[in-house]
Design a protein around this motif. Structure first.
Motif, PDB file in Angstrom:
ATOM      1  N   LEU A  46      49.898  39.535  48.358  1.00  0.00           N
ATOM      2  CA  LEU A  46      49.403  38.927  49.721  1.00  0.00           C
ATOM      3  C   LEU A  46      48.020  38.456  49.305  1.00  0.00           C
ATOM      4  CD1 LEU A  46      50.766  41.301  52.613  1.00  0.00           C
ATOM      5  CD2 LEU A  46      51.483  39.052  51.856  1.00  0.00           C
ATOM      6  N   SER A  47      47.333  39.186  48.558  1.00  0.00           N
ATOM      7  CA  SER A  47      46.132  38.609  48.207  1.00  0.00           C
ATOM      8  C   SER A  47      46.111  37.302  47.316  1.00  0.00           C
ATOM      9  CB  SER A  47      45.205  39.643  47.187  1.00  0.00           C
ATOM     10  OG  SER A  47      44.076  39.154  46.683  1.00  0.00           O
ATOM     11  N   CYS A  64      56.135  27.327  49.370  1.00  0.00           N
ATOM     12  CA  CYS A  64      57.407  27.503  48.925  1.00  0.00           C
ATOM     13  C   CYS A  64      57.318  28.498  47.594  1.00  0.00           C
ATOM     14  CB  CYS A  64      58.082  26.495  48.967  1.00  0.00           C
ATOM     15  SG  CYS A  64      58.543  25.500  50.286  1.00  0.00           S
ATOM     16  N   TYR A  65      57.569  29.767  48.088  1.00  0.00           N
ATOM     17  CA  TYR A  65      57.474  30.688  46.837  1.00  0.00           C
ATOM     18  C   TYR A  65      58.461  30.165  45.752  1.00  0.00           C
ATOM     19  CZ  TYR A  65      58.560  34.874  44.085  1.00  0.00           C
ATOM     20  OH  TYR A  65      58.635  35.950  43.068  1.00  0.00           O
ATOM     21  N   ALA A  82      55.555  36.673  55.353  1.00  0.00           N
ATOM     22  CA  ALA A  82      54.231  36.083  55.429  1.00  0.00           C
ATOM     23  C   ALA A  82      54.261  34.564  55.905  1.00  0.00           C
ATOM     24  CB  ALA A  82      53.373  36.246  54.195  1.00  0.00           C
ATOM     25  N   GLY A  83      55.121  34.015  56.058  1.00  0.00           N
ATOM     26  CA  GLY A  83      55.497  32.415  56.627  1.00  0.00           C
ATOM     27  C   GLY A  83      55.930  31.781  55.418  1.00  0.00           C
ATOM     28  N   CYS A  84      56.189  32.094  54.048  1.00  0.00           N
ATOM     29  CA  CYS A  84      56.432  31.228  53.153  1.00  0.00           C
ATOM     30  C   CYS A  84      57.834  30.590  53.325  1.00  0.00           C
ATOM     31  CB  CYS A  84      56.319  32.098  51.751  1.00  0.00           C
ATOM     32  SG  CYS A  84      54.489  32.297  51.238  1.00  0.00           S
ATOM     33  N   LYS A 106      62.953  25.998  55.555  1.00  0.00           N
ATOM     34  CA  LYS A 106      61.843  26.019  54.881  1.00  0.00           C
ATOM     35  C   LYS A 106      62.068  26.052  53.310  1.00  0.00           C
ATOM     36  CE  LYS A 106      58.325  28.169  57.954  1.00  0.00           C
ATOM     37  NZ  LYS A 106      57.797  29.289  58.160  1.00  0.00           N
ATOM     38  N   VAL A 107      63.373  25.917  52.982  1.00  0.00           N
ATOM     39  CA  VAL A 107      64.011  25.995  51.571  1.00  0.00           C
ATOM     40  C   VAL A 107      64.027  24.687  50.986  1.00  0.00           C
ATOM     41  CG1 VAL A 107      65.978  26.468  50.180  1.00  0.00           C
ATOM     42  CG2 VAL A 107      65.201  28.079  52.055  1.00  0.00           C
TER      43      VAL A 107
END
Length: 425
Positions: A46-47, A64-65, A82-84, A106-107
């Motif tokens: 998260l950091s 987008c992770y 976390a909204g990613c 969101k993909v």
């Protein structure tokens, strides 16, 4: 490496002589869950994400992770909550996103070899966008979407021919790469895509490589991307979002990549100066979000002196930690409980029957059999690339959140490794 200082690992530190992740002693985790064991810090993830969020503050942007770095469900859930969004490269990765509670809208679906079945699965799930990498893929995706009575939102991945100055296996933006469409052909490709009824052109994408530690390649790629957007829109095809991919490196061994927020301050200044600051932006970080969140714990099995080399044989191997064998990559290796006294120089190796099965060369260590070592920077491209070579079960994984420990993957048993096989007679 100085045990009192762990550069790039703010949530991994020695406390009262014991190595800890956040508030948890790694020796306790090794005792409870066995070794090899991957341990991840939620706070570290998260950091790292927060640096990108600071960089994009006040902008229209979606992070987008890039889940190929680490696709374990427990890791994906951290980023989903976390909204990613997620950058995927297979139908299997899409299934993992959905299982972890990710939003399919969101993909982004990247990759050069999407099958028709994977395209259908993605359209049925309602993903946000396909990053298309060839003219042939455009035509196939168009036919699949038309057969389903849908329009597929597409972005073309453009190859800007920019040298990311990283390992050749993870350089993806040069002319000789299998990825993307040639910069010089992009306008024609966009005009072709705009004529296909099953497609809706929504963006442009660029990804030049991984473990990039300099700003210049990102700036050069940005200039080339913005030049193309201008040309494409002049040809009558509007571009709604600009996707800058990922690739930002981490500190493995004295590497000095820019912080994500500092990098994006420079890139956004360039966007603003060229009149693109109000566009929807996409970014696909992977390694930089998870790489330094993880360690791999391994027990020392034997110390083997030799005429030319001394070997420290551990129970983790190239099937657990493939990066050294695959990329000649460096990972710091440190003791969970440092010993007093002089160190010896060892090659740290695993039990697999390959000379390439090494984790670290020429490491100064003071260790004895039974000690536990921590291989740092193991959060990315370790578990996701692990295998069952030599019929070795994959390691267990735990997620640490403050003083809480969550088992997020059980250790594979030997039976697990061949439960899908059948004898012919």
């Amino acid at each position: 490496m100085n045990p009192s200082s762990l550069p790039g690992h703010p949530f991994i530190a020695y406390q009262s002589g014991a190595l800890c992740v956040e508030q948890v002693r790694l020796s306790e985790l090794a005792r409870t869950h066995g070794t090899p064991l991957f341990v991840y810090s939620k706070a570290a993830m998260l950091s790292a994400l927060a640096a990108y969020q600071r960089g994009f503050a006040g902008r229209k942007a979606q992070i987008c992770y890039a889940m190929k770095a680490n696709s374990t469900l427990g890791v994906l859930q951290v980023f989903a909550q976390a909204g990613c969004g997620f950058d995927i490269v297979s139908g299997g990765e899409l299934a993992r996103v959905l299982a972890a509670g990710g939003d399919p809208a969101k993909v982004i679906f990247s990759g050069v070899g999407k099958t028709r079945t994977e395209m259908q699965q993605a359209l049925q799930a309602g993903i946000g966008c396909f990053n298309v990498e060839s003219a042939a893929e455009l035509d196939v995706l168009n036919k699949v979407a038309e057969s389903m009575g849908q329009q597929a939102c597409v972005s073309l991945r453009v190859n800007p021919n920019v040298d990311p100055k990283t390992h050749p296996y993870i350089s993806t933006g040069l002319k000789g790469s299998k990825f993307g469409v040639a910069h010089e052909q992009a306008v024609n490709f966009y005009q072709h895509a705009a004529r296909l009824r099953g497609l809706k052109v929504v963006g442009i994408d660029c990804h030049i490589g991984s473990q990039i530690t300099e700003v210049t390649p990102f700036l050069d790629a940005t200039d080339r991307m913005l030049d193309l957007v201008t040309q494409i829109e002049a040809a009558g095809v509007p571009i709604h979002h600009i996707d800058f991919g990922g690739g930002l490196g981490i500190n493995y061994n004295g590497d000095t990549p820019p912080e994500a927020d500092a990098l994006w301050a420079q890139l956004l200044a360039k966007l603003d100066a060229r009149g693109f600051g109000d566009r929807q932006l996409m970014i696909e970080p992977g390694r930089s979000l998870v790489g330094n969140s993880g360690v791999c714990l391994s027990e020392v099995l034997f110390l083997k002196p030799g005429e030319q080399k001394n070997f420290c044989i551990i129970d983790a191997a190239m099937n657990d930690l493939p990066r050294p064998a695959m990329y000649q990559a460096y990972h710091h290796i440190i003791p969970v409980h440092p010993r007093d006294g002089a160190a010896e120089v060892f090659d740290v190796v695993g039990p697999i029957c390959e000379s390439g099965d090494w984790i670290g060369r020429d490491r100064a260590l003071n260790v004895q059999p039974g000690d536990v070592l921590a291989v740092l920077s193991a959060g990315a491209y370790c578990m996701s690339m692990s295998s069952n070579y030599n019929t070795r079960g994959r390691a267990a994984e735990v997620l640490v959140d403050g003083d809480q420990v969550h088992l997020i993957r059980e250790r594979e048993s030997v039976l697990d490794t061949f439960k899908l096989e059948h004898l012919p007679i």
